[in-house]
Design an enzyme around this catalytic site. Structure first.
Site, PDB file in Angstrom:
ATOM      1  N   CYS A 276     -24.353  72.765  82.810  1.00 15.77           N
ATOM      2  CA  CYS A 276     -23.955  73.713  82.572  1.00 15.77           C
ATOM      3  C   CYS A 276     -23.055  73.811  83.616  1.00 15.77           C
ATOM      4  O   CYS A 276     -21.728  74.240  83.947  1.00 15.77           O
ATOM      5  CB  CYS A 276     -24.298  74.889  81.776  1.00 15.77           C
ATOM      6  SG  CYS A 276     -25.700  74.959  82.983  1.00 15.77           S
ATOM      7  N   HIS A 336     -28.607  79.086  81.475  1.00 16.19           N
ATOM      8  CA  HIS A 336     -27.649  78.318  80.724  1.00 16.19           C
ATOM      9  C   HIS A 336     -26.102  79.632  81.481  1.00 16.19           C
ATOM     10  O   HIS A 336     -26.607  80.054  81.380  1.00 16.19           O
ATOM     11  CB  HIS A 336     -27.490  78.340  79.190  1.00 16.19           C
ATOM     12  CG  HIS A 336     -26.551  77.223  78.767  1.00 16.19           C
ATOM     13  ND1 HIS A 336     -26.100  75.810  79.287  1.00 16.19           N
ATOM     14  CD2 HIS A 336     -25.704  77.786  77.073  1.00 16.19           C
ATOM     15  CE1 HIS A 336     -25.347  75.195  78.132  1.00 16.19           C
ATOM     16  NE2 HIS A 336     -24.693  76.456  77.746  1.00 16.19           N
ATOM     17  N   HIS A 348     -18.638  75.155  77.336  1.00 16.34           N
ATOM     18  CA  HIS A 348     -19.507  74.916  77.949  1.00 16.34           C
ATOM     19  C   HIS A 348     -20.331  73.267  78.073  1.00 16.34           C
ATOM     20  O   HIS A 348     -20.205  72.686  77.100  1.00 16.34           O
ATOM     21  CB  HIS A 348     -21.083  75.719  77.498  1.00 16.34           C
ATOM     22  CG  HIS A 348     -21.447  75.379  76.580  1.00 16.34           C
ATOM     23  ND1 HIS A 348     -22.935  76.125  76.010  1.00 16.34           N
ATOM     24  CD2 HIS A 348     -20.253  75.997  74.869  1.00 16.34           C
ATOM     25  CE1 HIS A 348     -22.607  75.601  74.113  1.00 16.34           C
ATOM     26  NE2 HIS A 348     -21.410  75.664  73.843  1.00 16.34           N
TER      27      HIS A 348
END
Length: 398
Positions: A276, A336, A348
């Site tokens: 990520c 994240h 993402h």
């Protein structure tokens, strides 16, 4: 006989407990508080600073052992101990080690170097570095080198990934004319023809020294001496790229969408695979900015735009952070990150690079990440945190 056995068992138990306590006490070592105090000031994040120091005591004298790449931190510790009237012997190994001689810098010489958390191929993939990335070299262990990339990340690379060199050679390379590859993936060739033998693969952001730019191909040289040709339609002069690169909202979104469907790769920071934070890092690098490696580091950069799910405040390019909120007993944990692209959507890397929505009526509504949303930050034009604008900081050029 039974009483004797009980007595022996009890005595053995006491002995084991005493031995365990003595081991624990020994493990704690000496000057732990003093060392940790200095470490928390100079090297709070072990991913970007090395201060691995312990102390041993004998006859009232403390011997400092370990290693560090922070001379100011080591000096601060010695000053602190001297102020406490402690007798100290400094046996700390300062990095880079003397055995490297003058080869304390290097260049990544392959399309994407896999950088490990420990000096072995089976170790965790910590991050990656692209072709032409300058690195600091701190020490060698067999065929592995401990290096630091421009984002300050510390990791290990095998001999096939970098070419060590003295600073004078690095300075010559920085002053040379270079090209940067701009297609997501491609190849370099042994002749100025796409039907010629492939010299190597190459990915967006790879940088090579230019020998000649005649015809439809750039003639380039790798850090390890290989010579190749790059199609001019797939690359530009680094100086031209630098002069025109600008992380605008449109440019950031366009770059992110070129990586759609890219597989998730723990430790990946390249068009070969991304985690990520590696994804957001890649987007920004291809638009002229180096940002920190991990989501938990990226969250400390930029200006806060939202922390209450008021997404109307966001602009394309803002980073959204997700994780566990802080409570009275535990701290916040960022796990994240994604990038806002407008229209209630963010892009993402989660399984693959994809677009999700925060709108509950959207087909791609992401209830899971909305539920663990923490805050959003704007990095563009910010001076907060470890952000490097390549137009202002000469990482690849003189």
């Amino acid at each position: 006989m039974f009483k004797k056995s009980v007595y022996l068992f009890f005595s053995l138990t006491v002995l084991l407990i005493s031995f365990s306590c003595s081991k624990i006490e020994k493990k704690e070592g000496h000057l732990v508080d003093e060392i940790n105090e200095v470490k928390n000031i100079f090297a709070p994040d072990k991913r970007v600073a090395l201060f691995s120091v312990t102390a041993e005591k004998e006859n009232g004298t403390y011997t400092l052992k370990g290693e560090s790449n922070l001379p100011d931190a080591v000096q601060a510790l010695k000053d602190k101990l001297n102020a406490e009237n402690k007798t100290v012997i400094d046996s700390i190994t300062m990095l880079p080690t003397a055995t490297l001689n003058d080869s304390t810098v290097g260049l990544v010489s392959i399309s994407v170097a896999n950088l490990r958390s420990n000096p072995k191929h089976s170790a965790e993939l910590a991050t990656q570095a692209l072709l032409g990335t300058p690195v600091k070299i701190y020490k060698k262990e067999g065929s592995w080198a401990l290096i630091q990339t421009p984002d300050m990340y510390l990791s290990w690379v095998d001999d096939g990934g970098i070419v060590p060199m003295p600073m004078s050679t690095m300075n010559r390379w920085k002053a040379a004319t270079k090209i940067i590859y701009t297609q997501i993936t491609g190849n370099t060739y042994s002749e100025p023809n796409i039907s010629a033998q492939v010299v190597s693969d190459i990915v967006a952001g790879g940088i090579l020294e230019m020998i000649d730019d005649s015809g439809d191909f750039y003639n380039v040289k790798y850090p390890d001496g290989r010579v190749a040709f790059v199609n001019k339609q797939e690359a530009v002069l680094y100086s031209d790229w630098l002069a025109h690169t600008n992380p605008t909202e449109e440019a950031l979104v366009a770059t992110s969408k070129k990586l759609m469907g890219l597989p998730y790769l723990w430790g990946g920071t390249s068009p070969k695979g991304v985690d990520c934070s590696g994804f957001t890092k890649t987007i920004y690098f291809l638009n002229g900015m180096i940002i920190p490696r991990d989501a938990s580091q990226q969250v400390h950069t930029g200006e806060e735009m939202d922390a209450v799910k008021n997404f109307d405040q966001l602009a394309p390019g803002d980073l959204l952070f997700f994780g566990r909120k802080a409570t009275d007993s535990i701290g916040e944990k960022v796990v994240h990150v994604g990038m806002w692209i407008g229209n209630n959507e963010f892009i993402h890397s989660s399984g693959q690079v994809k677009i999700s929505s925060v709108a509950k009526d959207a087909y791609n509504f992401d209830a899971y990440n909305l539920g663990r949303y923490l805050r959003s930050k704007r990095l563009v034009n910010s001076k907060k945190g470890a952000l490097i604008n390549l137009t202002k900081t000469p990482i690849f050029n003189d």
